[in-house]
Design a protein around this motif. Structure first.
Motif, short mmCIF file in Angstrom:
data_model
loop_
_atom_site.label_atom_id
_atom_site.label_comp_id
_atom_site.label_asym_id
_atom_site.label_seq_id
_atom_site.Cartn_x
_atom_site.Cartn_y
_atom_site.Cartn_z
N GLY A 12 0.82 -1.22 0.00
CA GLY A 12 0.00 0.00 0.00
C GLY A 12 0.84 1.26 0.00
O GLY A 12 0.38 2.32 0.42
N ILE A 17 -1.67 6.21 3.99
CA ILE A 17 -0.82 5.89 5.14
C ILE A 17 0.45 5.16 4.70
O ILE A 17 1.55 5.46 5.16
CB ILE A 17 -1.62 5.04 6.16
N GLY A 18 0.30 4.21 3.78
CA GLY A 18 1.45 3.44 3.30
C GLY A 18 2.47 4.33 2.61
O GLY A 18 3.69 4.16 2.79
N SER A 38 -0.51 -0.31 -7.81
CA SER A 38 -0.14 0.89 -8.58
C SER A 38 1.29 1.29 -8.23
O SER A 38 1.75 1.03 -7.12
CB SER A 38 -1.04 2.07 -8.19
N ASP A 51 -1.53 -8.01 -6.94
CA ASP A 51 -2.92 -7.93 -6.48
C ASP A 51 -2.98 -8.73 -5.17
O ASP A 51 -2.92 -9.96 -5.18
CB ASP A 51 -3.88 -8.52 -7.52
N GLY A 53 -5.28 -9.45 -3.40
CA GLY A 53 -6.48 -10.27 -3.24
C GLY A 53 -6.37 -11.59 -3.98
O GLY A 53 -7.35 -12.35 -4.02
N GLY A 78 -5.03 -1.84 1.93
CA GLY A 78 -6.36 -2.28 2.35
C GLY A 78 -7.40 -1.61 1.49
O GLY A 78 -7.12 -0.60 0.81
N VAL A 91 -8.29 -8.95 0.38
CA VAL A 91 -7.16 -8.01 0.48
C VAL A 91 -6.80 -7.74 1.94
O VAL A 91 -5.64 -7.79 2.33
CB VAL A 91 -7.48 -6.68 -0.24
N SER A 118 -7.76 -1.16 12.47
CA SER A 118 -8.65 0.01 12.51
C SER A 118 -9.46 -0.03 13.79
O SER A 118 -9.67 -1.11 14.38
CB SER A 118 -9.61 -0.07 11.31
N TYR A 158 -15.97 -5.27 6.62
CA TYR A 158 -14.76 -4.49 6.92
C TYR A 158 -14.41 -4.62 8.40
O TYR A 158 -13.26 -4.90 8.77
CB TYR A 158 -14.97 -3.01 6.54
N LYS A 162 -11.13 -6.74 10.06
CA LYS A 162 -10.15 -6.02 10.90
C LYS A 162 -10.10 -6.71 12.28
O LYS A 162 -9.03 -6.86 12.87
CB LYS A 162 -10.52 -4.54 11.04
N PRO A 191 -10.95 7.19 11.55
CA PRO A 191 -10.94 7.76 10.19
C PRO A 191 -9.73 8.67 9.97
O PRO A 191 -9.41 9.49 10.82
CB PRO A 191 -12.23 8.58 10.13
N VAL A 192 -9.07 8.48 8.83
CA VAL A 192 -7.86 9.25 8.48
C VAL A 192 -8.10 9.92 7.13
O VAL A 192 -8.75 9.34 6.25
CB VAL A 192 -6.63 8.31 8.37
N PRO A 195 -7.53 8.93 0.51
CA PRO A 195 -8.57 8.78 -0.54
C PRO A 195 -9.75 7.90 -0.12
O PRO A 195 -10.82 8.02 -0.72
CB PRO A 195 -7.79 8.15 -1.70
N ILE A 196 -9.59 7.03 0.88
CA ILE A 196 -10.75 6.18 1.23
C ILE A 196 -11.58 6.77 2.38
O ILE A 196 -12.55 6.17 2.83
CB ILE A 196 -10.36 4.71 1.52
N PHE A 200 -15.38 5.70 4.03
CA PHE A 200 -15.61 5.42 5.45
C PHE A 200 -16.79 6.24 5.96
O PHE A 200 -17.64 5.74 6.70
CB PHE A 200 -14.36 5.74 6.29
#
Ligand SMILES: NC(=O)c1ccc[n+]([C@@H]2O[C@H](COP(=O)([O-])OP(=O)(O)OC[C@H]3O[C@@H](n4cnc5c(N)ncnc54)[C@H](O)[C@@H]3O)[C@@H](O)[C@H]2O)c1
Length: 265
Positions: A12, A17-18, A38, A51, A53, A78, A91, A118, A158, A162, A191-192, A195-196, A200
């Protein structure tokens, strides 16, 4: 912290965060091997497209890492609930475990493994027995069959996976510490701002997120979460094994204090 000449795998590493963890480690002189679907937007020693997953893709990525010792593993990749139950399971849990089990023999004594969990996993105690059973099922296909036979895993997938990650970490960490000298721990943010974050907010509900923000004062950035990850990777935390480190701006303390005040009123 001095990371010079250390080979650290970060999943990630291309976002959120990664990415911040990878940036801090690179600044400290580490050689980062980024495992992500990516390419990362920073110069790293290697990027292996994977991937997480898909077990075959993970096996190919592990083979592509080549020889040589590893000094740390940050399991940060994640997906949010919006990605769907199947992706969350594969994942956030199965893939993370599969990768970690395959890299364990490559990790040197003293190495750290840090798993991004989380606050969504805080309910693990309510299902500890069940999630312990899952933790014992090491093989990917057998674990999938176990999960298919336990529909509770897909009620709030989710959160469930976790929770399962925190239980698996505790299930194996002390044995690995004794046998391999490798420490594994979790970091659990609320929550951070990544992009996700929007996903959340949609899944947990605006009210819930607003309550969290009222209790913690602001939305944290990846920069608030990355340093504790580095601490758990570093020798400074050498006696910390199998814990889930709440990294959530006092959220649990605030909820505890509110509950106590209510019960004493
Ligand atoms: N952002 C939050 O509010 C928040 C809160 C608590 C926990 N977390 C956890 O923190 C971790 C990082 O989340 P983030 O907010 O930085 O997210 P992000 O979307 O910014 O980054 C996720 C990274 O994982 C990679 N990734 C996703 N699926 C992949 C796959 N199948 N194979 C390979 N790479 C894949 C993405 O390419 C991306 O680089 C996740 O495990 C998440 O569950 C996030």
């Amino acid at each position: 912290m001095n990371w010079a000449d250390r080979n650290i795998v970060v999943t990630g590493a291309s976002s959120g965060i990664g990415l911040r963890v990878a940036e801090l480690l690179v600044e400290g002189g580490a050689r980062i091997i980024a495992l992500d679907r990516s390419p990362p937007p920073l110069a790293v020693a290697a990027h292996v497209k994977v991937d997480l997953g898909d077990p075959d893709s993970i096996d190919a990525a592990v083979a592509a890492l080549g020889e040589g010792p590893l000094h740390g593993l940050c399991n940060i990749a994640g997906v949010p609930q919006m990605a769907g139950d199947e992706a969350v399971c594969r994942v956030n849990y199965l893939g993370l475990r599969h990768l970690t089990l395959h890299l364990l023999p490559r990790l040197v004594r003293g190495a750290g493994i840090v798993n991004l969990s989380s606050t969504a996993g805080y309910g693990w105690r309510d299902r500890a027995g069940l999630l312990w059973e899952l933790a014992q099922v090491e093989d990917w296909r057998e674990a999938e069959a176990w999960i298919a036979a336990h529909p509770v895993m897909f009620e709030d997938a989710y959160d469930r996976f976790k929770e399962a990650l925190v239980v698996w970490t505790q299930a194996v960490a002390s044995g690995w510490f004794l046998r391999h000298g490798v420490r594994m721990n979790c970091v659990s943010p609320g929550p951070v701002q990544t992009p996700i974050f929007e996903d959340f907010t949609r899944v947990f509900g605006k009210g819930n997120v607003e309550d969290i923000l009222a209790r913690t004062g602001r939305v944290p950035k990846p920069d608030d979460i990355a340093p504790p990850v580095l601490f758990l990777l570093d020798d400074a935390s050498r006696w910390i094994v199998g814990v889930d480190l709440p990294t959530e701006g006092g959220l649990s303390a605030s909820r505890f204090a509110s509950g106590m005040r209510r019960s004493r009123a």
